[in-house]
Design an enzyme around this catalytic site. Structure first.
Site: not given
Ligand code: NBP
Length: 478
Positions: A128, A182, A185-186, A189
């Site tokens: 990232s 990940k 995580h996105n 976000e």
């Protein structure tokens, strides 16, 4: 064979990771399907460090020290499979194949299964931080075998971002764990960005402030609990003026948010696991609504009633503080939900992911880097099996302190017709999860009525059914 690691796929991400590795003292083998990208990298940045470039995959593999470690940075999907297939023609059992692209985790699980059966180590790793992170230090989330991490980990840790001297890279877990983390995580976000956008919209609508004035408020917020990369760039974007028109930049950008799919994957997985990640889901749907052009045009043409109250804000500073507190509380809920999802997936797949470590490596390099991630790590250090982040002592009081502001903001937004789906759904989640009684009891009764789906009682053990179409007597099921 002299190279410590090879990178194949030298578009923006691969080139920058290769340069980052070389700048950190590693000898880096280079390969790209078409030679032009390799040549361009050597020409522009060949002096960054030691590179060994090859046109053929055979030469590329031959230039690597054993066990050979190859980082694939190509377009996610079929290209990754094609590159893996070609590489395995030249690699040997024991070599390490790393996919640093944005693969969907089921693909990573499939690839790991196939490659480990053939004797290779396969590491699916989340990276990232975009192109800038890849060059100067990203957050890195590798999944695979511990054995592969022993060789690969030190290199990845060295090139990752560092916060307080601690690398933003750690072993996440087997097979798909790294790409899964990940992905979430996105998703987080998406939620964080939507919440910031709603806060901006509220300040603009209620107070009639200019984009630049709101930028100043965000810059001020960036000195407190909300300090983060996303708040920082929001302040910068809002202060920016369009050179052509002289208008606020944010006013010349079309209001249709796009997505590449990681938010959607996050929500799809959460639905499969039955984890309520309402903040991430609302953020994903809000992007979809913004892009629903025919529907938006039809709604405006139908002149749908607003029936709003007319927003009169008696105390400007108090309102700004309410929005700040509502934003922080909603953000904590969105993160709490994301960490719940990681825990559920980890249990489902046997990954044993350390959520505190995830928060620790997200403190630098990545898009959601933020001061308050330290607090999340501390919460999971206090209790590694914490069932709910907002039940941790620090976050319980942080969210409770903001709840009055949160209610005022969400109710005023509703009265004034400003859509705040992420603020509102986070508050509804907060009230739902802390409720002593939920109307789910009525749902169970309805289900038993039309489908004989049975129910549990509050006062005794067992499974029960009521004979709704007969005498309404209750029977205990075996
Ligand atoms: P792209 O996603 O644009 O992919 C371009 C690269 O893929 C080029 O090197 C291209 O080779 C190669 N490639 C393709 Br397309 N098809 C191929 C095939 N069949 N065989 C071999 N190579 C093939 O590059 P990127 O933006 O640098 O991203 C790389 C990966 O990193 C992606 O998976 C992306 O999702 C992920 N990622 C991107 C970011 C970001 O901010 N951009 C952040 C984090 C992760 P060619 O030069 O010969 O066409």
């Amino acid at each position: 064979a002299v190279a410590d690691i090879g990178v194949t796929g030298l578009a923006v991400m691969g080139s920058n990771l290769a340069r980052n590795l070389a700048r950190n003292g590693y000898t880096v083998a280079l390969h790209n399907r078409s030679w032009s990208k390799t040549a361009a990298l050597l020409e522009a940045h060949g002096s960054d460090g030691e590179f060994v470039a090859s046109e053929s995959v055979a030469d590329f593999v031959a230039s690597l020290k054993r066990p050979r470690t190859v980082l694939i940075m190509v377009k996610a999907g079929a290209a990754t499979d094609a590159v893996i297939e070609e590489l395995t023609q030249h690699l040997e059992p024991g070599d390490i194949i790393v996919d640093g692209g944005n693969a969907h985790f089921p693909d990573t699980i499939r690839r790991e299964k196939d490659l480990s059966a053939r004797g290779f180590h396969f590491v699916g790793t989340g990276v990232s931080g975009g192109e800038e992170g890849a060059l100067n230090g990203p957050a890195i989330m590798p999944g695979g075998t511990r054995e592969a991490y022993d060789t690969l980990g030190p290199m990845l840790e060295k090139i990752s971002a560092h916060v307080d001297g601690v690398p933003c890279c750690t072993y996440i877990g087997p097979d798909g764990a790294g790409h899964y983390v990940k992905m979430v995580h996105n998703g987080i976000e998406y939620a964080d960005m939507q919440l910031i956008a709603e806060a901006y919209d509220l300040l603009r609508t209620a107070l009639g402030l200019s984009a630049a004035e709101i930028g100043e408020i965000f810059a001020d917020w960036n000195t407190g609990d909300l300090e983060s990369y996303l708040i920082e760039i929001t302040a910068t974007v809002l202060a920016h003026t369009d050179a052509e028109t002289g208008k606020a930049f944010v006013d010349v950008v079309a209001d249709q948010a796009e997505q590449k799919g990681t938010g959607r994957w996050t929500v799809q997985s959460a639905l499969d696991l039955g984890v309520p990640i309402t903040g991430i889901a609302e953020a994903t749907f809000a992007r979809a609504l913004s892009g629903s052009v025919p529907q938006r045009e039809a709604a405006r043409a139908a002149d749908l009633a607003a029936a709003t109250a007319g927003w009169d804000v008696p105390d400007r500073d108090a309102f700004i503080e309410d929005v700040r507190r509502a934003l922080y509380a909603s953000k904590v809920v969105a993160y709490s939900q994301g960490f719940d999802q990681i825990a559920a997936a980890s249990a489902e797949h046997g990954w044993d992911v350390d959520r505190g470590a995830c928060a620790r490596i997200w403190r630098g390099g990545c898009i959601i880097r933020a001061r308050f991630l330290n607090r999340i790590t501390e919460a999971y250090e206090r209790d590694a099996n914490l069932p709910l982040l907002i039940a941790d002592e620090y976050f319980a009081s942080a969210v409770s302190n903001g709840v009055e502001s949160w209610r005022r903001v969400v109710s005023q937004a509703a009265l004034n017709g400003v859509p705040v789906p992420a603020f509102a759904s986070s508050l509804a989640y907060y009230d739902g999860v802390r409720a002593e009684h939920l109307p789910a009891a009525l749902i169970q009764a309805q289900r038993d009525f039309f489908g004989a789906h049975t129910y549990h009682r509050v006062d005794k053990d067992g499974v029960f059914h009521t004979e709704w179409s007969a005498d309404r007597s209750e029977t205990q099921q075996s």
